[in-house]
Design a protein around this motif. Structure first.
Motif, mmCIF file in Angstrom:
data_model
loop_
_atom_site.group_PDB
_atom_site.id
_atom_site.type_symbol
_atom_site.label_atom_id
_atom_site.label_comp_id
_atom_site.label_asym_id
_atom_site.label_seq_id
_atom_site.Cartn_x
_atom_site.Cartn_y
_atom_site.Cartn_z
ATOM 1 N N UNK A 193 -99.377 4.266 -18.799
ATOM 2 C CA UNK A 193 -98.497 3.944 -19.924
ATOM 3 C C UNK A 193 -97.405 4.999 -20.073
ATOM 4 N N UNK A 194 -97.757 6.269 -19.900
ATOM 5 C CA UNK A 194 -96.751 7.333 -19.949
ATOM 6 C C UNK A 194 -95.747 7.181 -18.806
ATOM 7 N N UNK A 195 -96.257 6.880 -17.609
ATOM 8 C CA UNK A 195 -95.373 6.646 -16.471
ATOM 9 C C UNK A 195 -94.434 5.476 -16.725
ATOM 10 N N UNK A 196 -94.950 4.407 -17.337
ATOM 11 C CA UNK A 196 -94.122 3.238 -17.653
ATOM 12 C C UNK A 196 -93.005 3.614 -18.616
ATOM 13 N N UNK A 197 -93.329 4.441 -19.607
ATOM 14 C CA UNK A 197 -92.312 4.859 -20.574
ATOM 15 C C UNK A 197 -91.210 5.673 -19.899
ATOM 16 N N UNK A 198 -91.597 6.604 -19.004
ATOM 17 C CA UNK A 198 -90.613 7.439 -18.299
ATOM 18 C C UNK A 198 -89.701 6.577 -17.431
ATOM 19 N N UNK A 199 -90.276 5.627 -16.701
ATOM 20 C CA UNK A 199 -89.488 4.781 -15.808
ATOM 21 C C UNK A 199 -88.578 3.855 -16.614
ATOM 22 N N UNK A 200 -89.052 3.360 -17.764
ATOM 23 C CA UNK A 200 -88.207 2.486 -18.582
ATOM 24 C C UNK A 200 -87.014 3.266 -19.142
ATOM 25 N N UNK A 201 -87.234 4.517 -19.543
ATOM 26 C CA UNK A 201 -86.119 5.367 -19.995
ATOM 27 C C UNK A 201 -85.109 5.549 -18.863
ATOM 28 N N UNK A 202 -85.617 5.722 -17.627
ATOM 29 C CA UNK A 202 -84.719 5.836 -16.468
ATOM 30 C C UNK A 202 -83.912 4.555 -16.277
ATOM 31 N N UNK A 203 -84.528 3.393 -16.526
ATOM 32 C CA UNK A 203 -83.820 2.113 -16.389
ATOM 33 C C UNK A 203 -82.663 2.018 -17.377
ATOM 34 N N UNK A 204 -82.909 2.422 -18.625
ATOM 35 C CA UNK A 204 -81.850 2.385 -19.643
ATOM 36 C C UNK A 204 -80.738 3.369 -19.291
ATOM 37 N N UNK A 205 -81.121 4.557 -18.832
ATOM 38 C CA UNK A 205 -80.139 5.574 -18.467
ATOM 39 C C UNK A 205 -79.266 5.112 -17.302
ATOM 40 N N UNK A 206 -79.870 4.366 -16.383
ATOM 41 C CA UNK A 206 -79.148 3.894 -15.205
ATOM 42 C C UNK A 206 -77.958 3.020 -15.574
ATOM 43 N N UNK A 207 -78.116 2.196 -16.592
ATOM 44 C CA UNK A 207 -77.019 1.326 -17.019
ATOM 45 C C UNK A 207 -75.802 2.166 -17.397
#
Length: 506
Positions: free
Chosen positions: A481-495
Motif C-alpha cells: 500500500x505504501x509502494x502504491x501511494x509512492x508510485x501514484x504520486x509519481x504518476x501525478x508528478x509525471x503529468x
C-alpha cells in the motif's frame, strides 16, 4: 519536428536489432540464472556465508559501478568495438566461472562478468540511436531493446532449472558462450560503427571515482536492505556521496570530462532519469517481496516460483512492445502517467491479496505491475537518448542504466526495510510460547530465519512457521500500500513534468 524527413531504417537495421537483442537477453539472464544453482555450487565449492553473498551479488555491483565508464568509453573508441570487446570478455569470464575450482575464483569470475556485462547495455542502446533516426522507428527499436531484457529475466530461472536437471552448476554460465560467438560473427556485418570524433582521452581517475561512488552507494543501500550493520551501511552511502561530489567537481574542470554535466540542464533528460528511478523502484522492490512470499509463505520451490514468474516477465515484454502503439494515440506524459497508475493499482491488489494466499490473483496483479511499468522504462530510455546529442549517446545510455540500478536498489532497500520492520513487530506479538532465545532471534531476523529456526524445533515448528507466514503477509499488505501511494504520486508528478511534450510518433 524539422522539415527534413529522417532516413528510415532498412532491413539491415531491423536484422541488426535482432542481433542487439542477443546480448541484452544474456545480460538479464545472468542476473537471475545463478539463483537456482546456489545449492549445488554450495555443495561443490563449500563457500562461507560471506563468500556466497559475494558470489550472488558481485555481478550486479560491478555492472552498476561500470555502466557510466563503459558508456563513455564507447563514445571514445567506438560503440560496436566496445560491444565486441565486451562479448569476448563476457564469454571468457563465463568459461572461467563455469569451471571455477574455488569460491574465490568464482567471485573473481563474477566480478569480471559484471565489468564485461556493463559494456552490453550502453553499447546496444547507443547503437540503436545511430541505426534508427526516425522518431517512431527509434521508439519501436527501444521497445524491443527493453523487451529483450525482460525476456532474459523471465527465461533465466527456467533455463537454469532445465540445465541443472541434467548438468553441473557451472552449466548455467556456459549458455553465454554460443550467444557471444554468434554476436562476434554477425555484428561486424550488421551493426554500424560510431564514435565521437571530438572525444578526448578517457580520464582514468574519473572512471575510478565514478566506480567508487556508485559501488559504495549501491553496497550501502543493499546492506541496509539486508539488515546489515547500520553504521557500516550509512557510512558506505555517505562515502559514496562524498566521492560523487569529488567526481562532479573534477568533471567541471576537465576539457573532456567522463560525464558531461550539462546534460542534466536539459529538462527532458533529467526528468526521464527521475521517472526511470521511480519505475525500477517499484519493479525491483516488489520483485524481492513477491519472490520471498511465493517460496516462504506459499511453500513453492525456487523452480516452481520461477515458472509462476514467467507471466510477470512476459507482461513486461508485452508492455514494452505496446508502447509505440500507445504513443501513436497519446502524449508521452499521459502514457507515463497511465503506466504508473496501472502499477499503483497492481500494488494495491498485491497487498490486499497477500493475507489470503491467492496465488492466481497475486501473479495476475504482479503481471499487471510489469505491464504498467514497461512503458515507463521504454519511454524514459527513449527520452534520455533523444535528449542527448549523438556524440554523447554512450554516456547517456550509461546514465539511463545507472538510474535503473539506483531505482532498483532503493526499492529493495526502502520497501524491504519497511517490510522487515513490520514483520518483526507482527511476529513479536504472535510468537509461540516456549521458544528459546536463539530461536526467537533467528525468527525475528526475517521469514527465512523463521524457517531455519523451525527446522531445529521438533515440536512447535509448525506454529512458528504459521505465525511467521501471517506476519510476513500482513507486513506485505502495508508495504504494498505504501509502494502504491509512492508510485501514484509519481504518476501525478509525471503529468506536470511532461505535459507539454508531443508524441514522438506524431
Amino acid at each position: 519536428m524539422s522539415g527534413t524527413t529522417p532516413m528510415r531504417a532498412t532491413r539491415r537495421e531491423w536484422i541488426g536489432l535482432a542481433v542487439i537483442a542477443l546480448p541484452c537477453i544474456l545480460y538479464a539472464m545472468d542476473l537471475t540464472v545463478l539463483n537456482l544453482a546456489v545449492p549445488s555450487l554450495t555443495a561443490s565449492l563449500n563457500p562461507t556465508a560471506a563468500q556466497l553473498l559475494w558470489i550472488v551479488d558481485i555481478y550486479g555491483f560491478f555492472v552498476a559501478g561500470s555502466l557510466l565508464t563503459m558508456g563513455t568509453l564507447g563514445d571514445r573508441i567506438g560503440r560496436r568495438k566496445l560491444l565486441l570487446i565486451g562479448a569476448v570478455a563476457f564469454g571468457a569470464a563465463s568459461i572461467l566461472a563455469a569451471f571455477a575450482p574455488t569460491a574465490e575464483t568464482l567471485i573473481f569470475a563474477r566480478a569480471l562478468l559484471g565489468i564485461a556485462g556493463a559494456t552490453l547495455a550502453p553499447s546496444t542502446l547507443s547503437l540503436i540511436t545511430n541505426m534508427f533516426r526516425d522518431d517512431r522507428e527509434r521508439t519501436i527499436a527501444i521497445s524491443v531493446w527493453v523487451a529483450s531484457f525482460s525476456t532474459g529475466g523471465a527465461i533465466g530461472p527456467v533455463v537454469g532449472g532445465i540445465l541443472l536437471n541434467y548438468f553441473w552448476w557451472g552449466s548455467v554460465f556456459l549458455i553465454a558462450v554460443p550467444i557471444m560467438v554468434v554476436l562476434l560473427l554477425v555484428a561486424p556485418r550488421l551493426l554500424p560503427e560510431y564514435k565521437d570524433p571530438q572525444a578526448g582521452r578517457l580520464d582514468i581517475l574519473s572512471a575510478a571515482l565514478s566506480m567508487a561512488a556508485v559501488l559504495s552507494i549501491i553496497y550501502g543501500i543493499k546492506s541496509l536492505a539486508e539488515g546489515g550493520e547500520l553504521a557500516i551501511s550509512i557510512g558506505a552511502i555517505a562515502l559514496g556521496l562524498a566521492v560523487g561530489i569529488v567526481f562532479a567537481w573534477r568533471q567541471l574542470r576537465l576539457t573532456h570530462p567522463l560525464l558531461d554535466l550539462s546534460l542534466f540542464a536539459r529538462p527532458a533528460f533529467s526528468a526521464a532519469l527521475s521517472i526511470n528511478v521511480f519505475g525500477f523502484f517499484a519493479l525491483f522492490g516488489m520483485f524481492l517481496v513477491v519472490a520471498q512470499y511465493m517460496q516462504l509463505v506459499l511453500g513453492l520451490t525456487p523452480f516452481e516460483a520461477g515458472i509462476w514468474s514467467l507471466p510477470v516477465g512476459l507482461g513486461f515484454v508485452a508492455g514494452s512492445l505496446l508502447t509505440p502503439l500507445l504513443l501513436s494515440r497519446m502524449r508521452p506524459a499521459y502514457v507515463l502517467a497511465l503506466g504508473l497508475t496501472v502499477a499503483a493499482l497492481a500494488l494495491l491488489v498485491i497487498g490486499l491479496t497477500a493475507p489470503s494466499r491467492d496465488l492466481i490473483t497475486l501473479i495476475s496483479a504482479d503481471t499487471l505491475l510489469s505491464l504498467g511499468l514497461a512503458p515507463v522504462a521504454t519511454i524514459a530510455a527513449d527520452l534520455v537518448m533523444s535528449s542527448a546529442p549523438p556524440e554523447r549517446a554512450g554516456a547517456a545510455s550509461g546514465l539511463n542504466e545507472t538510474s535503473s540500478e539506483f531505482g532498483g536498489a532503493l526499492g529493495i532497500a526502502l520497501l524491504g526495510s519497511i517490510l522487515t520492520v513490520l514483520y518483526r513487530g507482527g511476529l513479536g506479538e504472535t510468537l509461540p510460547h516456549g521458544l528459546s532465545g536463539e530461536a526467537v532471534a533467528m525468527a525475528l531476523r526475517g521469514i527465512g530465519g523463521a524457517h531455519s529456526a523451525a527446522e531445529t524445533l521438533p515440536e512447535g515448528g509448525v506454529a512458528l512457521l504459521e505465525a511467521a507466514r501471517v506476519a510476513y503477509a500482513d507486513a506485505m499488505l502495508v508495504t504494498s500500500l505504501l509502494g502504491a501511494a509512492i508510485v501514484f504520486i509519481a504518476a501525478v508528478t509525471t503529468i506536470a513534468m511532461f505535459r507539454g511534450m508531443r508524441p514522438a510518433t506524431a
